[in-house]
Structure formats: structure tokens, C-alpha cells
Design a protein around this motif. Structure first.
Motif, mmCIF file in Angstrom:
data_model
loop_
_atom_site.group_PDB
_atom_site.id
_atom_site.type_symbol
_atom_site.label_atom_id
_atom_site.label_comp_id
_atom_site.label_asym_id
_atom_site.label_seq_id
_atom_site.Cartn_x
_atom_site.Cartn_y
_atom_site.Cartn_z
ATOM 1 N N PHE A 49 0.967 -1.248 0.141
ATOM 2 C CA PHE A 49 0.076 0.090 -0.001
ATOM 3 C C PHE A 49 0.756 1.190 -0.036
ATOM 4 O O PHE A 49 0.593 2.176 -0.781
ATOM 5 C CB PHE A 49 -0.920 0.023 1.434
ATOM 6 C CG PHE A 49 -2.057 1.498 1.296
ATOM 7 C CD1 PHE A 49 -2.989 1.279 0.750
ATOM 8 C CD2 PHE A 49 -1.609 2.546 1.872
ATOM 9 C CE1 PHE A 49 -4.008 2.117 0.656
ATOM 10 C CE2 PHE A 49 -2.328 3.441 1.921
ATOM 11 C CZ PHE A 49 -3.703 3.197 1.294
ATOM 12 N N MET A 50 1.735 1.470 1.033
ATOM 13 C CA MET A 50 2.636 2.567 0.949
ATOM 14 C C MET A 50 3.706 2.772 -0.214
ATOM 15 O O MET A 50 3.598 3.937 -0.574
ATOM 16 C CB MET A 50 3.681 2.327 2.427
ATOM 17 C CG MET A 50 2.872 2.409 3.621
ATOM 18 S SD MET A 50 1.948 4.193 3.801
ATOM 19 C CE MET A 50 3.260 5.064 4.044
ATOM 20 N N SER A 51 4.084 1.405 -0.671
ATOM 21 C CA SER A 51 5.085 1.839 -2.162
ATOM 22 C C SER A 51 3.970 2.250 -3.129
ATOM 23 O O SER A 51 4.573 3.033 -3.951
ATOM 24 C CB SER A 51 5.322 0.191 -2.223
ATOM 25 O OG SER A 51 6.278 -0.332 -1.440
ATOM 26 N N ARG A 52 2.779 1.779 -3.174
ATOM 27 C CA ARG A 52 2.064 2.164 -4.153
ATOM 28 C C ARG A 52 1.271 3.669 -4.444
ATOM 29 O O ARG A 52 1.505 4.324 -4.921
ATOM 30 C CB ARG A 52 0.969 1.187 -4.601
ATOM 31 C CG ARG A 52 0.115 1.545 -5.831
ATOM 32 C CD ARG A 52 0.805 1.532 -7.050
ATOM 33 N NE ARG A 52 -0.184 1.796 -8.341
ATOM 34 C CZ ARG A 52 0.209 2.419 -9.451
ATOM 35 N NH1 ARG A 52 1.620 2.833 -9.569
ATOM 36 N NH2 ARG A 52 -0.487 2.792 -10.433
ATOM 37 N N TYR A 53 0.797 3.980 -3.043
ATOM 38 C CA TYR A 53 -0.043 5.068 -2.706
ATOM 39 C C TYR A 53 0.802 6.256 -2.060
ATOM 40 O O TYR A 53 0.267 7.348 -2.276
ATOM 41 C CB TYR A 53 -1.323 4.820 -1.995
ATOM 42 C CG TYR A 53 -2.175 3.837 -3.038
ATOM 43 C CD1 TYR A 53 -2.577 4.377 -4.247
ATOM 44 C CD2 TYR A 53 -2.586 2.583 -2.417
ATOM 45 C CE1 TYR A 53 -3.275 3.206 -4.974
ATOM 46 C CE2 TYR A 53 -3.134 1.609 -3.490
ATOM 47 C CZ TYR A 53 -3.477 1.920 -4.676
ATOM 48 O OH TYR A 53 -4.197 1.106 -5.384
ATOM 49 N N TYR A 54 1.952 6.006 -1.586
ATOM 50 C CA TYR A 54 2.624 7.067 -0.704
ATOM 51 C C TYR A 54 3.878 7.214 -1.628
ATOM 52 O O TYR A 54 4.182 8.514 -2.032
ATOM 53 C CB TYR A 54 3.099 6.603 0.477
ATOM 54 C CG TYR A 54 3.811 7.738 1.334
ATOM 55 C CD1 TYR A 54 2.981 8.638 1.792
ATOM 56 C CD2 TYR A 54 5.032 7.887 1.385
ATOM 57 C CE1 TYR A 54 3.457 9.961 2.628
ATOM 58 C CE2 TYR A 54 5.776 8.968 1.998
ATOM 59 C CZ TYR A 54 4.821 9.987 2.715
ATOM 60 O OH TYR A 54 5.708 10.992 3.138
ATOM 61 N N TYR A 55 4.501 6.365 -1.854
ATOM 62 C CA TYR A 55 5.905 6.668 -3.027
ATOM 63 C C TYR A 55 5.612 6.283 -4.302
ATOM 64 O O TYR A 55 6.441 6.784 -5.190
ATOM 65 C CB TYR A 55 6.916 5.385 -2.348
ATOM 66 C CG TYR A 55 7.350 5.617 -0.921
ATOM 67 C CD1 TYR A 55 8.022 7.011 -0.514
ATOM 68 C CD2 TYR A 55 7.138 4.677 -0.013
ATOM 69 C CE1 TYR A 55 8.402 6.989 0.945
ATOM 70 C CE2 TYR A 55 7.595 4.958 1.387
ATOM 71 C CZ TYR A 55 8.200 5.947 1.697
ATOM 72 O OH TYR A 55 8.465 6.251 2.945
ATOM 73 N N ALA A 56 4.286 6.043 -4.675
ATOM 74 C CA ALA A 56 4.172 6.059 -6.361
ATOM 75 C C ALA A 56 4.791 5.190 -7.245
ATOM 76 O O ALA A 56 5.139 5.504 -7.980
ATOM 77 C CB ALA A 56 4.054 7.499 -6.869
#
Length: 202
Positions: free
Chosen positions: A155-162
Motif C-alpha cells: 500500500f505505502m509503496s504504491r500510494y505514498y511513494y508512487a
């Protein structure tokens, strides 16, 4: 020249700990910037590039991040320095992206990732109201803390770090389709959680 000398001094040992770097900032020691660059340049460049997709812009975003960090410490003493840096970088890179796309639309992985979440994040509340933002943030954090370590990382890789789906797949050594399925499941779970918390309405 002075900055190069500082980097040479730092290369004689392992990276400074985050606490040591923060202490340098706190004491207004310019070696703090060299230590930050030595340890986190690659990390910050990745965040910036995933948003602005331009090497020159990335370099400027990195420099602005160091300046922003210098101006914030003190009075702020971050508990998690890497997260503190990433927030500053992301805000700077997003602002640069908005500036670059004011008159033209440049494809960006950030746009793709946020558009995927848009349907799930809509509500009848104004996001400019401080209470609404806090409630949404609390609900999102509560959901993230409840995820497995793997799902939280995805989740964080996709939606925070794009990060791109293929990059996440390579990082976890799984297929692209598997990452896509995980993301679909996580988004559905987020939707249910936000409805339960009363911050999203169908």
C-alpha cells in the motif's frame, strides 16, 4: 568545496545514525546536510523521480528537501527521521509536479496511483475542514496499522511513494498480477473501513 570536504570526512566511517544526524541539525552543524545526503540521497531521489520524472527536477527537489529539513530542525525534533524526510520531499515534489503541469499534462505515476484511490476516498465532507482531514487521516492510519506487514508495504509503496506495480512485484519477487490483486483487495478493505468509520458514504 566545503561540502565535498564534509562528505570525505563522512566516508571514513559508516553512515551516521538518524539520531546523530538530527543532533547535527539541532546544533546547527552544516555537516548535517552532508550526512543526510550521504545516507538518504538515493532514497529521496527515488521518491522525487516517481513523481516528477525529470532528473534535473529531482536534484532541485533534493536540495529543497535539505533546506526544508534545515529550516524545520529545530524546532521540530522528528521521531522517525526517514519518514520526516520523505514527507518533506513528497510535498516538494508534488508542488514541483503541479507547477510543471499547470499548462500541460505530463504523464506521472503519481497521477495514476492517486486516480486508482479516488473512487474509494470520496466523501461528502470538505477536505479543507481540519476535523474532516483529521478523521480521514485517523481512519486511514487505523486501517494501515491493521494490515499485515506485506500489505502495508504494498500500500505505502504504491500510494505514498508512487512506485510502479512492476517495481513492487520485483521488490517482493512476485508477479505483477499478484500485486494487482493485493492492491484490489487492500482498496476494498479500505473502502469498508472508511464506511465503518463514517468518513466515506456510498
Amino acid at each position: 568545496m566545503k561540502e565535498q570536504q564534509q562528505k570525505i570526512l563522512l566516508k571514513g566511517r559508516e553512515h551516521l545514525s538518524d539520531d546523530e544526524i538530527v543532533e547535527l541539525y539541532w546544533n546547527r552543524n552544516e555537516k548535517a546536510i552532508a550526512a543526510t545526503d550521504d545516507k538518504y540521497r538515493g532514497f529521496l531521489f527515488t521518491i522525487a523521480y516517481n513523481i516528477v520524472h525529470d532528473h534535473q527536477d529531482c536534484e532541485e527537489c533534493i536540495n529543497d528537501t535539505y533546506l526544508g529539513t534545515w529550516n524545520r530542525i529545530p524546532p521540530t525534533r522528528p521521531n522517525v527521521f526517514q519518514a520526516f524526510l520523505s514527507r518533506i520531499m513528497r510535498n516538494i515534489a508534488v508542488n514541483r509536479y503541479k507547477y510543471n503541469t499547470a499548462d500541460k499534462r505530463i504523464p506521472s505515476e503519481l497521477t495514476v496511483s492517486l486516480e486508482e484511490l479516488e473512487h474509494y476516498m470520496r466523501s461528502d465532507m470538505s477536505i479543507e475542514e481540519e476535523l474532516a482531514i483529521k478523521q480521514l487521516g485517523d481512519a486511514l492510519n487505523g486501517y494501515l496499522y491493521g494490515l499485515s506487514e506485506r500489505d502495508r508495504l504494498i500500500f505505502m509503496s504504491r500510494y505514498y511513494y508512487a512506485d510502479k506495480v512492476i517495481e513492487i512485484a520485483d521488490m517482493l519477487n512476485i508477479s505483477r498480477n499478484t500485486v494487482t490483486k493485493y492492491l484490489e483487495s487492500i482498496r476494498e478493505g479500505l473502502k469498508e473501513h472508511l464506511i465503518k468509520e463514517g468518513v466515506w458514504h456510498e
